[in-house]
Design a protein around this motif. Structure first.
Motif, PDB file in Angstrom:
ATOM      1  N   TRP A  16     170.972  86.500  34.874  1.00  0.00           N
ATOM      2  CA  TRP A  16     172.267  86.825  35.483  1.00  0.00           C
ATOM      3  C   TRP A  16     173.319  85.776  35.131  1.00  0.00           C
ATOM      4  CZ3 TRP A  16     169.219  87.899  40.532  1.00  0.00           C
ATOM      5  CH2 TRP A  16     168.757  89.217  40.517  1.00  0.00           C
ATOM      6  N   LEU A  17     172.925  84.497  35.198  1.00  0.00           N
ATOM      7  CA  LEU A  17     173.866  83.437  34.841  1.00  0.00           C
ATOM      8  C   LEU A  17     174.255  83.525  33.368  1.00  0.00           C
ATOM      9  CD1 LEU A  17     172.187  80.495  36.789  1.00  0.00           C
ATOM     10  CD2 LEU A  17     174.439  81.455  37.264  1.00  0.00           C
ATOM     11  N   GLY A  18     173.300  83.887  32.530  1.00  0.00           N
ATOM     12  CA  GLY A  18     173.597  84.033  31.112  1.00  0.00           C
ATOM     13  C   GLY A  18     174.612  85.131  30.845  1.00  0.00           C
ATOM     14  N   ARG A  19     174.466  86.256  31.557  1.00  0.00           N
ATOM     15  CA  ARG A  19     175.420  87.351  31.364  1.00  0.00           C
ATOM     16  C   ARG A  19     176.819  86.963  31.841  1.00  0.00           C
ATOM     17  NH1 ARG A  19     170.859  90.523  33.506  1.00  0.00           N
ATOM     18  NH2 ARG A  19     169.791  91.511  31.749  1.00  0.00           N
ATOM     19  N   GLU A  37     187.821  88.503  39.186  1.00  0.00           N
ATOM     20  CA  GLU A  37     187.933  88.815  37.764  1.00  0.00           C
ATOM     21  C   GLU A  37     186.588  89.181  37.151  1.00  0.00           C
ATOM     22  OE1 GLU A  37     189.748  85.366  36.090  1.00  0.00           O
ATOM     23  OE2 GLU A  37     191.763  85.903  36.753  1.00  0.00           O
ATOM     24  N   LEU A  38     185.651  89.615  37.979  1.00  0.00           N
ATOM     25  CA  LEU A  38     184.315  89.934  37.471  1.00  0.00           C
ATOM     26  C   LEU A  38     184.249  91.303  36.813  1.00  0.00           C
ATOM     27  CD1 LEU A  38     182.068  88.601  40.384  1.00  0.00           C
ATOM     28  CD2 LEU A  38     182.359  87.607  38.110  1.00  0.00           C
ATOM     29  N   GLY A  39     185.200  92.169  37.088  1.00  0.00           N
ATOM     30  CA  GLY A  39     185.138  93.536  36.584  1.00  0.00           C
ATOM     31  C   GLY A  39     185.257  93.610  35.075  1.00  0.00           C
ATOM     32  N   PRO A  40     184.482  94.497  34.432  1.00  0.00           N
ATOM     33  CA  PRO A  40     184.585  94.659  32.975  1.00  0.00           C
ATOM     34  C   PRO A  40     185.805  95.461  32.564  1.00  0.00           C
ATOM     35  CG  PRO A  40     182.963  96.177  33.863  1.00  0.00           C
ATOM     36  CD  PRO A  40     183.433  95.325  35.027  1.00  0.00           C
ATOM     37  N   TRP A  41     186.449  96.137  33.519  1.00  0.00           N
ATOM     38  CA  TRP A  41     187.626  96.946  33.241  1.00  0.00           C
ATOM     39  C   TRP A  41     188.465  97.006  34.512  1.00  0.00           C
ATOM     40  CZ3 TRP A  41     185.828 100.070  36.955  1.00  0.00           C
ATOM     41  CH2 TRP A  41     184.475 100.377  36.954  1.00  0.00           C
ATOM     42  N   PRO A  42     189.757  97.351  34.388  1.00  0.00           N
ATOM     43  CA  PRO A  42     190.604  97.418  35.592  1.00  0.00           C
ATOM     44  C   PRO A  42     190.091  98.467  36.577  1.00  0.00           C
ATOM     45  CG  PRO A  42     191.938  97.388  33.604  1.00  0.00           C
ATOM     46  CD  PRO A  42     190.519  97.581  33.163  1.00  0.00           C
ATOM     47  N   VAL A  43     189.850  98.067  37.793  1.00  0.00           N
ATOM     48  CA  VAL A  43     189.280  98.961  38.804  1.00  0.00           C
ATOM     49  C   VAL A  43     190.364  99.586  39.661  1.00  0.00           C
ATOM     50  CG1 VAL A  43     187.677  99.080  40.752  1.00  0.00           C
ATOM     51  CG2 VAL A  43     187.181  97.579  38.833  1.00  0.00           C
ATOM     52  N   TRP A  72     189.819  92.361  47.552  1.00  0.00           N
ATOM     53  CA  TRP A  72     188.483  92.602  48.084  1.00  0.00           C
ATOM     54  C   TRP A  72     188.044  94.032  47.833  1.00  0.00           C
ATOM     55  CZ3 TRP A  72     187.775  95.718  52.670  1.00  0.00           C
ATOM     56  CH2 TRP A  72     186.445  95.827  53.062  1.00  0.00           C
ATOM     57  N   GLY A  73     188.962  95.008  47.935  1.00  0.00           N
ATOM     58  CA  GLY A  73     188.599  96.407  47.731  1.00  0.00           C
ATOM     59  C   GLY A  73     188.027  96.674  46.352  1.00  0.00           C
ATOM     60  N   PRO A  74     188.773  96.399  45.269  1.00  0.00           N
ATOM     61  CA  PRO A  74     188.193  96.586  43.937  1.00  0.00           C
ATOM     62  C   PRO A  74     186.950  95.754  43.705  1.00  0.00           C
ATOM     63  CG  PRO A  74     190.575  96.401  43.789  1.00  0.00           C
ATOM     64  CD  PRO A  74     190.208  96.098  45.215  1.00  0.00           C
ATOM     65  N   PHE A  75     186.864  94.557  44.304  1.00  0.00           N
ATOM     66  CA  PHE A  75     185.669  93.723  44.148  1.00  0.00           C
ATOM     67  C   PHE A  75     184.426  94.437  44.678  1.00  0.00           C
ATOM     68  CE2 PHE A  75     182.860  90.599  46.299  1.00  0.00           C
ATOM     69  CZ  PHE A  75     182.338  89.999  45.171  1.00  0.00           C
ATOM     70  N   CYS A  76     184.583  95.210  45.760  1.00  0.00           N
ATOM     71  CA  CYS A  76     183.434  95.961  46.292  1.00  0.00           C
ATOM     72  C   CYS A  76     182.914  96.960  45.259  1.00  0.00           C
ATOM     73  CB  CYS A  76     183.820  96.674  47.582  1.00  0.00           C
ATOM     74  SG  CYS A  76     184.179  95.566  48.966  1.00  0.00           S
ATOM     75  N   PHE A  77     183.822  97.648  44.566  1.00  0.00           N
ATOM     76  CA  PHE A  77     183.407  98.577  43.520  1.00  0.00           C
ATOM     77  C   PHE A  77     182.772  97.831  42.347  1.00  0.00           C
ATOM     78  CE2 PHE A  77     186.339 101.245  45.847  1.00  0.00           C
ATOM     79  CZ  PHE A  77     185.811 102.507  45.730  1.00  0.00           C
ATOM     80  N   VAL A  78     183.349  96.699  41.983  1.00  0.00           N
ATOM     81  CA  VAL A  78     182.843  95.934  40.838  1.00  0.00           C
ATOM     82  C   VAL A  78     181.434  95.433  41.101  1.00  0.00           C
ATOM     83  CG1 VAL A  78     183.143  93.787  39.566  1.00  0.00           C
ATOM     84  CG2 VAL A  78     185.101  95.284  39.942  1.00  0.00           C
ATOM     85  N   ARG A  79     181.201  94.855  42.277  1.00  0.00           N
ATOM     86  CA  ARG A  79     179.873  94.320  42.560  1.00  0.00           C
ATOM     87  C   ARG A  79     178.834  95.437  42.604  1.00  0.00           C
ATOM     88  NH1 ARG A  79     179.707  92.541  48.886  1.00  0.00           N
ATOM     89  NH2 ARG A  79     177.490  92.414  48.394  1.00  0.00           N
ATOM     90  N   LEU A  80     179.226  96.630  43.080  1.00  0.00           N
ATOM     91  CA  LEU A  80     178.305  97.763  43.087  1.00  0.00           C
ATOM     92  C   LEU A  80     177.985  98.202  41.660  1.00  0.00           C
ATOM     93  CD1 LEU A  80     176.760  99.814  44.819  1.00  0.00           C
ATOM     94  CD2 LEU A  80     178.795 101.264  44.787  1.00  0.00           C
ATOM     95  N   TYR A  81     179.013  98.258  40.803  1.00  0.00           N
ATOM     96  CA  TYR A  81     178.802  98.651  39.410  1.00  0.00           C
ATOM     97  C   TYR A  81     177.907  97.636  38.696  1.00  0.00           C
ATOM     98  CZ  TYR A  81     179.809  98.937  34.421  1.00  0.00           C
ATOM     99  OH  TYR A  81     179.697  98.979  33.059  1.00  0.00           O
ATOM    100  N   LEU A  82     178.191  96.347  38.857  1.00  0.00           N
ATOM    101  CA  LEU A  82     177.408  95.322  38.173  1.00  0.00           C
ATOM    102  C   LEU A  82     175.959  95.317  38.654  1.00  0.00           C
ATOM    103  CD1 LEU A  82     179.973  92.360  38.151  1.00  0.00           C
ATOM    104  CD2 LEU A  82     179.372  93.878  36.266  1.00  0.00           C
ATOM    105  N   ALA A  83     175.755  95.566  39.954  1.00  0.00           N
ATOM    106  CA  ALA A  83     174.389  95.596  40.480  1.00  0.00           C
ATOM    107  C   ALA A  83     173.633  96.817  39.962  1.00  0.00           C
ATOM    108  CB  ALA A  83     174.415  95.584  42.000  1.00  0.00           C
ATOM    109  N   GLY A 130     172.434  96.315  36.504  1.00  0.00           N
ATOM    110  CA  GLY A 130     171.517  95.199  36.311  1.00  0.00           C
ATOM    111  C   GLY A 130     172.155  93.936  35.782  1.00  0.00           C
ATOM    112  N   GLN A 131     173.479  93.839  35.849  1.00  0.00           N
ATOM    113  CA  GLN A 131     174.142  92.667  35.287  1.00  0.00           C
ATOM    114  C   GLN A 131     174.203  91.502  36.273  1.00  0.00           C
ATOM    115  OE1 GLN A 131     177.726  93.494  32.880  1.00  0.00           O
ATOM    116  NE2 GLN A 131     177.397  95.661  33.349  1.00  0.00           N
ATOM    117  N   THR A 132     174.263  91.797  37.555  1.00  0.00           N
ATOM    118  CA  THR A 132     174.291  90.767  38.589  1.00  0.00           C
ATOM    119  C   THR A 132     173.575  91.308  39.815  1.00  0.00           C
ATOM    120  OG1 THR A 132     176.376  91.534  39.544  1.00  0.00           O
ATOM    121  CG2 THR A 132     176.523  89.867  37.804  1.00  0.00           C
TER     122      THR A 132
END
Length: 689
Positions: free
Chosen positions: A412-415, A432-438, A611-622, A625-627
C-alpha cells in the motif's frame, strides 16, 4: 473574544432582517387596505422615505463602529495570534520529534561548519553584515547547541544549511525550531518550520506563500483584519509583514529544478538586513541554483559526515546481543569498502540500527560481497528491510504486525509513493488521493436527484428538462475548485462562510414577505422567523469558524474532522431550512418532495466539501485494492512507526529517497521480488491484502 451580542456586525444584520420584515408586513397591509386616496399615497411615500433614511443612517453608524472596533483590536488580535501560533508549533514539532525517535537511544551528534564548499556558494562576510570591513562569525557547532550558534552575538540570524542526502538537515532544523521556541521572548518572532517543496515562486512571493501556508494550517490566522493602508488582510499576512514569523524553510532541493533559481531571487527580494530566515538543501542542488545567483546576506554551513566512533556507539549501544556487531564494527574501524561512507549519514545509520536491533537479525548481511563495494546496493538493502521491520515490531500502543500484514502495508505504501512520484510531490494529502476528479461525478448525482424532485413536481416533461438542467448546473458547480492551492481549509472557508449566513438571513426575510403575500401574515411570520433563525445560526457558525483555537497543533486528522463537521452542519442546516420553507410555502406539499429537496441540499453540501469526495475516493481505492478502507488510520500508524513524517496538515515519507525506493519497488513483478527472501530481504507484494 467579544460576545456575539456586542458585535456591531451582528446588529447590522439584525437591522437588515427587521427592516425587510417590516417592509413585507407594510406591503401586505397596503394590499389589503388599498391606495385610493392621495393622502394615503403621500403618507406611504413619506413613511418609506423616512424609514429608509433612518435605516441608512443606522447602518452607516454601525458599519463605522465595526471598522473602528476592528482597527482598535488589531494589536491585541496579533499578539494573541503570535502566542497561540507559538504554542501550536511547540506542540506539533515536539510530538513530531518524538515520533521520529530522534533521541533513541540519543540524538546523533551531527556536526557542521563553514567549509570550503559552503564558502564557494556564500556571499562575503561584509555583504552578510551590511558593513565594510566586518569579519566572519564562528558558526561551527554540533546538534545540541544549534540554537546557541544561531543566536550567538554577531550572528545575522540567517542561515543556509547544505549537506548530502540523509545527513540530518531536517532533524537539525526541527531541533532548532524547538530550541528557539523554548528560548523565545514575547517580542521575538515565532519560528515556523515549513516544507518549501510545494512553493512556486512564479505564482507567489515568499511572504504570500508563507502567509497562505499559515492560514491553511491554522484557521484563525485566516481572519481578516485592517492593514495600515485601510485595506483588509489576513492575520497570517499581518504576522509575516510585521516580522512576527521566523520562517525555517526545509527541503529547497525538493523543489522542481526549474523553480530553484527563481526561488533564490524571490527570497532575496524580501531579505532585508533585519529579516531572519533558515534554509536547508542538498549540496549539489544548492550549488546548481547558486550558479544563477547567491542567497543574499546569508552565511552557508555544511553538515559533516559522522565520525566512525559515534556511528559504532549508536549502532551497538542498547541493541540486543551487541556481540553480533563485532565484524561490522571492525570493518567500520578499518574503513573498509563503502560501509563506513554509507553509515556516516544519520539516515543510513538509523536504518541500520532499526533493521538489526533485534537479536534474531544478522548485521553481517551488511558485509555481503555486492553490498561491500556498491553503496547503492547497500542503501537499497537497508530501505528494503526498513518497512517490514518496523511493522513487525511493537511501537508504543501499536502491536507487532504479522508478516502478511507487514507485506500488505509495504504494498500500500509503495502504491501511494508511486502515485506521489507520478505527481512530482512529496506531500501526501488526504484530499488529493483520488486518481481523478470526484466532485463533478458527485455533482451529477446531485443533479439526477434534483431531476427526481422536478419529476414529482412538474411532471414528465418538466421533470426531464429540470433534471437535465440541474444535473449540468450542479455538475459544473461542484466541480469548481474549493482548494486552489492549500488555502481550502482556512482562507477560502473563513472568507466565504459569512456569505451563506448573510444569504440565509436575506432569504429568510424574503421568504417571510412572500409567504405573507401568498398565504397570510401568520404563515409569513413563521416563515420569516424560521429563515431568520436559520440564517442567524449560519452567521454565528461563520463567525465561530474564524475563531477556531490556533493554539492547537494541526494534523491531517484534525483537518479532516473540521471539514467533516463543517460539511455536516452546513448540509443538515440548509436541508432543514429548505424543507421547512417548502412546507410553509404550500402546506399541501408531498412529504416525498420535501424529503428529496432536503436530500439534494445535503448532497450538495456533502459534495462541495473535501470530506465528501474523500469518502468516495477511499471507497474506490479500497475496492480496487490500492489502499485499506481506513486509509487515515493506516497513515497514522505509518507515522507512528516512523515510515511517514508529519508536515503540518499533510504527511510525507520519512525521506524522499525512501519514497523513491518504495515507488520503484511497487513496480517490481512479484516473482522478481520473492527471490530476495533467501537473501534476507523481505517480499514486497501483499499477501491477502
Amino acid at each position: 473574544m467579544r460576545r456575539w451580542w456586542r458585535r456591531p456586525r451582528v446588529w447590522f444584520v439584525v437591522v437588515v432582517v427587521a427592516a425587510l420584515t417590516g417592509y413585507s408586513g407594510w406591503t401586505r397591509f397596503l394590499r389589503g387596505e388599498g391606495r385610493a386616496k392621495a393622502d394615503q399615497w403621500s403618507s406611504t411615500i413619506g413613511f418609506y422615505l423616512a424609514s429608509l433614511l433612518a435605516l441608512v443612517s443606522l447602518l452607516v453608524w454601525l458599519w463605522r463602529k465595526e471598522s473602528t472596533a476592528a482597527g482598535s483590536g488589531v494589536t491585541g488580535a496579533v499578539d494573541a495570534a503570535v502566542a497561540a501560533l507559538a504554542r501550536a508549533q511547540q506542540e506539533q514539532w515536539s510530538a513530531e520529534e518524538a515520533a521520529r525517535k530522534v533521541s533513541d537511544p540519543w540524538p546523533l551528534p551531527v556536526r557542521w561548519a563553514v567549509t570550503a564548499r559552503s564558502r564557494a556558494v556564500m556571499v562575503s562576510w561584509p555583504s552578510i553584515h551590511g558593513a565594510p570591513g566586518t569579519g566572519a562569525v564562528p558558526l561551527d557547532g554540533t546538534f545540541p547547541d544549534v540554537a546557541e550558534v544561531f543566536l550567538r552575538d554577531g550572528s545575522p540570524r540567517r542561515l543556509a544549511v547544505i549537506g548530502e542526502p540523509g545527513t540530518g538537515k531536517s532533524t537539525l532544523v526541527l531541533r532548532l525550531t524547538l530550541d528557539l521556541l523554548a528560548r523565545r521572548a514575547p517580542a521575538d518572532p515565532v519560528p515556523v518550520l515549513l516544507s518549501i517543496s510545494g512553493w512556486h515562486p512564479a505564482a507567489d512571493g515568499l511572504d504570500e506563500w508563507i502567509a497562505d501556508r499559515l492560514a491553511t494550517d491554522n484557521r484563525t490566522l485566516a481572519r481578516l483584519v485592517p492593514g495600515p493602508d485601510g485595506t483588509h488582510r489576513t492575520l497570517a499576512q499581518e504576522l509575516v509583514a510585521t516580522g512576527r514569523v521566523l520562517p525555517i524553510l526545509d527541503g529547497f532541493d525538493e523543489m522542481a529544478s526549474e523553480h530553484r533559481s527563481s526561488a533564490i531571487a524571490a527570497i532575496n527580494d524580501v531579505l532585508g538586513p533585519r529579516r531572519q530566515l533558515v534554509l536547508t538543501s542538498r549540496s549539489t542542488e544548492y550549488e546548481e541554483a547558486a550558479g544563477f545567483g547567491l542567497l543574499a546576506k546569508t552565511p552557508v554551513v555544511e553538515i559533516l559526515p559522522l565520525p566512525v566512533g559515534d556511528v559504532i556507539a549508536y549502532l551497538v549501544d542498547g541493541t540486543e546481543r551487541p556481540a553480533r556487531w563485532r565484524e561490522v564494527t571492525g570493518a567500520l574501524e578499518r574503513g573498509e569498502g563503502v560501509l563506513a561512507e554509507t553509515l556516516s549519514t544519520p539516515l543510513m545509520a538509523q536504518l541500520a540500527r532499526v533493521a538489526y536491533q533485534q537479536a534474531g537479525t544478522d548485521p553481517n548481511e551488511l558485509l555481503a560481497a555486492d553490498r561491500s563495494t556498491d553503496r547503492t546496493a547497500l542503501e537499497q538493502h537497508l530501505f528494503a528491510r526498513f518497512v517490514p521491520v518496523v511493522y513487525g515490531t511493537s511501537v508504543g500502543d501499536r502491536p507487532r504486525r504479522s508478516p502478511a500484514e507487514a507485506q500488505a502495508a509495504l504494498a500500500w505504501l509503495g502504491r501511494l509513493a508511486r502515485r506521489m512520484e507520478g505527481r512530482k510531490t512529496l506531500d501526501l494529502a488526504w484530499w488529493e488521493l483520488g486518481p481523478w476528479p470526484v466532485r463533478p461525478f458527485v455533482g451529477l448525482l446531485c443533479g439526477a436527484a434534483f431531476g427526481l424532485v422536478a419529476l414529482a413536481a412538474l411532471g414528465a416533461v418538466g421533470g426531464a428538462v429540470g433534471g437535465g438542467v440541474a444535473a449540468a448546473f450542479l455538475g459544473f458547480l461542484t466541480s469548481l475548485p474549493t482548494r486552489p492551492q492549500r488555502l481550502d481549509l482556512a482562507q477560502v472557508r473563513a472568507r466565504t462562510l459569512l456569505i451563506p449566513g448573510s444569504a440565509a438571513l436575506l432569504v429568510g426575510a424574503t421568504l417571510g414577505a412572500s409567504v405573507t403575500i401568498r398565504s397570510g401574515a401568520g404563515y409569513g411570520l413563521v416563515a420569516g422567523l424560521v429563515g431568520a433563525v436559520a440564517g442567524f445560526a449560519f452567521f454565528l457558525t461563520g463567525r465561530l469558524e474564524v475563531y477556531v483555537d490556533v493554539g492547537r497543533s494541526v494534523s491531517p486528522r484534525r483537518l479532516l474532522h473540521e471539514d467533516r463537521a463543517l460539511a455536516v452542519a452546513t448540509g443538515v442546516g440548509w436541508g432543514i431550512f429548505w424543507g421547512v420553507a417548502f412546507i410553509l410555502w404550500d402546506i399541501t406539499t408531498p412529504a416525498a418532495l420535501v424529503a428529496l429537496v432536503v436530500a439534494v441540499t445535503v448532497a450538495v453540501a456533502f459534495s462541495w466539501s473535501e470530506w465528501g469526495p474523500f469518502c468516495f475516493v477511499r471507497l474506490y481505492l479500497a475496492c480496487t485494492g490500492q489502499t485499506p478502507l481506513r486509509i487515515l488510520a493506516f497513515l497514522d500508524e505509518a507515522h507512528d512507526r516512523g515510515v511517514l513524517r508529519q508536515a503540518g496538515g499533510v504527511y510525507q515519507f520519512r525521506h524522499s529517497t525512501l519514497q523513491s525506493h518504495l515507488a520503484a519497488a511497487a513496480g517490481v513483478p512479484t516473482a522478481a521480488v520473492r527471490q530476495g527472501v533467501a537473501g534476507g530481504d523481505p517480499v514486497t507484494d501483499p499477501v491477502g491484502g
